[in-house]
Design an enzyme around this catalytic site. Structure first.
Site, PDB file in Angstrom:
ATOM      1  N   GLY A 265       4.079   2.095   5.079  1.00  0.00           N
ATOM      2  CA  GLY A 265       2.768   2.564   4.644  1.00  0.00           C
ATOM      3  C   GLY A 265       2.319   3.918   5.125  1.00  0.00           C
ATOM      4  CD  GLU A 317       8.829  -4.507   5.650  1.00  0.00           C
ATOM      5  OE1 GLU A 317       7.802  -4.189   5.038  1.00  0.00           O
ATOM      6  OE2 GLU A 317       9.319  -5.616   5.594  1.00  0.00           O
ATOM      7  N   PRO A 318       9.382   1.458   6.764  1.00  0.00           N
ATOM      8  CG  PRO A 318      10.145   3.273   8.035  1.00  0.00           C
ATOM      9  CD  PRO A 318      10.126   1.768   7.996  1.00  0.00           C
ATOM     10  N   GLY A 319       9.023   3.538   3.869  1.00  0.00           N
ATOM     11  CA  GLY A 319       9.721   4.031   2.678  1.00  0.00           C
ATOM     12  C   GLY A 319       9.349   5.491   2.463  1.00  0.00           C
ATOM     13  NE  ARG A 320       3.580   7.024   0.119  1.00  0.00           N
ATOM     14  CZ  ARG A 320       3.428   6.901  -1.194  1.00  0.00           C
ATOM     15  NH1 ARG A 320       3.659   7.913  -1.987  1.00  0.00           N
ATOM     16  NH2 ARG A 320       3.004   5.765  -1.698  1.00  0.00           N
ATOM     17  NE  ARG A 357       3.833   8.959  -5.751  1.00  0.00           N
ATOM     18  CZ  ARG A 357       2.931   9.635  -5.060  1.00  0.00           C
ATOM     19  NH1 ARG A 357       3.028  10.941  -4.965  1.00  0.00           N
ATOM     20  NH2 ARG A 357       1.946   9.012  -4.468  1.00  0.00           N
ATOM     21  CE1 TYR A 361       0.420   4.030  -8.048  1.00  0.00           C
ATOM     22  CE2 TYR A 361       2.390   5.391  -7.978  1.00  0.00           C
ATOM     23  CZ  TYR A 361       1.794   4.147  -7.924  1.00  0.00           C
ATOM     24  OH  TYR A 361       2.559   3.040  -7.737  1.00  0.00           O
ATOM     25  CB  CYS A 394       4.931  12.548 -28.089  1.00  0.00           C
ATOM     26  SG  CYS A 394       6.201  13.616 -28.736  1.00  0.00           S
ATOM     27  CE1 TYR A 423       7.649   3.137  -3.437  1.00  0.00           C
ATOM     28  CE2 TYR A 423       6.743   4.758  -1.928  1.00  0.00           C
ATOM     29  CZ  TYR A 423       7.229   3.498  -2.175  1.00  0.00           C
ATOM     30  OH  TYR A 423       7.310   2.594  -1.147  1.00  0.00           O
TER      31      TYR A 423
HETATM   32  C1  LIG Z   1       6.765  -0.762  -0.556  1.00  0.00           C
HETATM   33  C2  LIG Z   1       6.899  -1.519   0.672  1.00  0.00           C
HETATM   34  C3  LIG Z   1       7.132  -0.860   1.887  1.00  0.00           C
HETATM   35  C4  LIG Z   1       7.199   0.628   2.015  1.00  0.00           C
HETATM   36  O1  LIG Z   1       5.962   1.233   1.877  1.00  0.00           O
HETATM   37  P1  LIG Z   1       5.813   2.814   2.083  1.00  0.00           P
HETATM   38  O2  LIG Z   1       4.393   3.076   1.770  1.00  0.00           O
HETATM   39  O3  LIG Z   1       6.736   3.490   1.147  1.00  0.00           O
HETATM   40  O4  LIG Z   1       6.149   3.109   3.506  1.00  0.00           O
HETATM   41  C5  LIG Z   1       7.292  -1.634   3.011  1.00  0.00           C
HETATM   42  N1  LIG Z   1       7.239  -2.989   2.961  1.00  0.00           N
HETATM   43  C6  LIG Z   1       7.018  -3.643   1.808  1.00  0.00           C
HETATM   44  C7  LIG Z   1       6.978  -5.113   1.816  1.00  0.00           C
HETATM   45  C8  LIG Z   1       6.840  -2.939   0.646  1.00  0.00           C
HETATM   46  O5  LIG Z   1       6.601  -3.599  -0.496  1.00  0.00           O
END
Ligand SMILES: *Cc1c(COP(=O)(O)O)cnc(C)c1O
Length: 451
Positions: A265, A317-320, A357, A361, A394, A423
């Site tokens: 997050g 669990e970082p993604g972004r 995005r 968003y 379009c 994303y």
């Molecule tokens: C999407 C997601 C993440 C990653 O979130 P980010 O905002 O990209 O860090 C972590 N855990 C779960 C369960 C998710 O669905």
């Protein structure tokens, strides 16, 4: 700031000489003629992963970083995660298969997801999945039933499986409504109160405590992920208390939580991320300190975790925040059009299907003119205009930027969008039957992969 990306002043951005990513000059990338294209620095990805590991290790001896692959599931990124021995957070069976194909050990995978099919969780469990997050009490019942059957059949696959309850802490966080996951109006996770009722009912149903404890034994963890693109973390002490209340309730029912997952997050702003990963350090420290501080009020829990938390496994669990700033999206100018003084359009070869995005968003990605032909340059060209950068799809909603401040643009110039690693490519579609955008991966001055 963007680690491993250097952008020179506007006057120097001629013929691919003004931008370098992971020591590869833009000219070398443009020679491949792949626009619209995502270019990713693999060193930037490694650096961010390792910052998380370093920061979390300061607080908890037993820890793991699960990279949330939905942010960007490109094979070179997953291979980097795998080679550096990090875990992966997945949300579908497609991601499970791809993670394994990238060499991730099944035990280092965490499977979350708000609507898993039975066939999905079964495939993952039987394949040796390490961590499973459940988001419904019916799902939890079905999974525990399945595991107790498997145990009877003496299957070994599930032995190391940790099942976690994804708690909806019912807190309000400040982010885009589509990115909130931990509030009452969110579809994610289980409310504490519902879990309590479920547990009490199950206990009654079993009658025999030993049988009940045996059945519920795989449930050893609590998971919270309160939203994405979070820009402030002052809510965490409250979230920590909700987690601890749940762990305490479980303790009182002889279920000993050994595993806590704080989710991902951490947000990334329009200016990118600090070169030294300080954003990660301060986020991880804040979350961990809030949790440790609050834990002091729960001596029973500390008696199982130890005062130094050496008996507790903590993960994130970082993604972004791992991938966003590692990548730029390059798109080439096709035409310009001036409907009026205020309405100036720049048409590029990338569109909403490639870079979704902004249209989905309303996200704002910093845009720069990064390449132009020497021949086009005149003093006049360095005046700044407010451009609407739009694609060929379009749809009126097909835009990449509104009011981007850029100089005069000519056919063939290249515009870069930053923070394009998360994303973006993973949400690309083939709308209008357009090809999916290309991807180029670079590391230490070399192009390593081209798709
Ligand atoms: C999407 C997601 C993440 C990653 O979130 P980010 O905002 O990209 O860090 C972590 N855990 C779960 C369960 C998710 O669905």
């Amino acid at each position: 700031m963007r680690p491993f990306i250097s952008l020179k002043s506007i006057e120097e951005r001629i013929n691919g000489k003004g931008l370098e990513i992971d020591a590869v000059p833009l000219a070398q990338i443009l020679d491949l003629d792949k626009t619209p294209v995502y270019v990713t620095s693999l060193n930037a990805v490694s650096q961010r992963l390792n910052k998380y590991k370093e920061a979390l290790s300061i607080h908890f001896k037993q820890n793991e970083i699960f990279y949330a692959m939905k942010a960007n599931f490109a094979a070179p990124i997953l291979n980097t995660v795998s080679k550096e021995n990090f875990g992966i957070d997945i949300v579908s069976i497609g991601e499970w298969r791809k993670a394994l194909a990238s060499g991730i050990h099944p035990n280092k995978v965490c499977f979350a997801g708000v609507g898993k099919k039975e066939s999905e969780w079964k495939e993952a469990i039987l394949g040796g999945l390490g961590n499973l997050s459940v988001e419904h009490l019916t799902e939890l019942t079905e999974i525990l039933d399945f595991l107790s059957e498997e145990k009877k059949l003496n299957s070994i696959a599930q032995k190391k499986l940790v099942v976690s309850l994804r708690l909806n802490p019912a807190v309000e966080v400040d982010t885009h409504p589509h990115l909130k996951t931990g509030a009452l109006n969110s579809k994610f996770g289980v409310l504490f109160e519902h879990f309590c009722n479920w547990l009490n009912a199950k206990k009654m149903q079993f009658k025999n405590e030993e049988l009940f404890l045996n059945w519920i034994n795989p449930l050893k963890g609590i998971h919270v992920h309160i939203g994405s693109q979070l820009t402030e973390n002052s809510i965490f002490p409250l979230v920590a208390r909700k987690v601890l209340d749940c762990a305490q309730f479980m303790f009182e029912n002889k279920i000993f939580v050994q595993h806590i997952d704080f989710g991902g997050g951490l947000g990334v702003g329009q200016n990118g991320v600090p070169e030294n990963g300080e954003d990660i350090f301060s986020h991880v420290h804040f979350v961990c300190n809030a949790f440790k501080q609050e834990s002091k009020k729960y001596p029973k829990l500390l008696s199982i975790w130890n005062d130094d938390f050496s008996n507790l496994f903590v993960c994130m669990e970082p993604g972004r925040s791992i991938v966003a700033s590692s990548t730029i999206f390059l798109t080439k100018v096709l035409y310009e059009k001036r409907n009026s003084v205020e309405n100036i359009f720049c048409y590029v070869d990338g569109a909403m299907n490639d870079f979704p995005r902004p249209s989905i968003y309303g996200a704002v990605h910093h845009a720069e003119l990064v390449n132009y032909d020497n021949m086009n340059l005149s003093k006049n060209d360095l005046n700044i205009f407010s451009w609407n950068i739009v694609g060929p799809v379009c749809e009126s909603g097909d835009f990449l930027a509104k009011n981007a401040l850029l100089p005069q643009i000519h056919k063939g110039d290249v515009i870069a969008f930053f923070e394009a690693g998360a994303y973006c490519r993973s949400m690309a579609s083939q709308y209008n039957l357009r090809e999916l955008p290309s991807e180029i991966f670079v590391r230490d001055g070399n192009i390593t992969d081209i798709f």
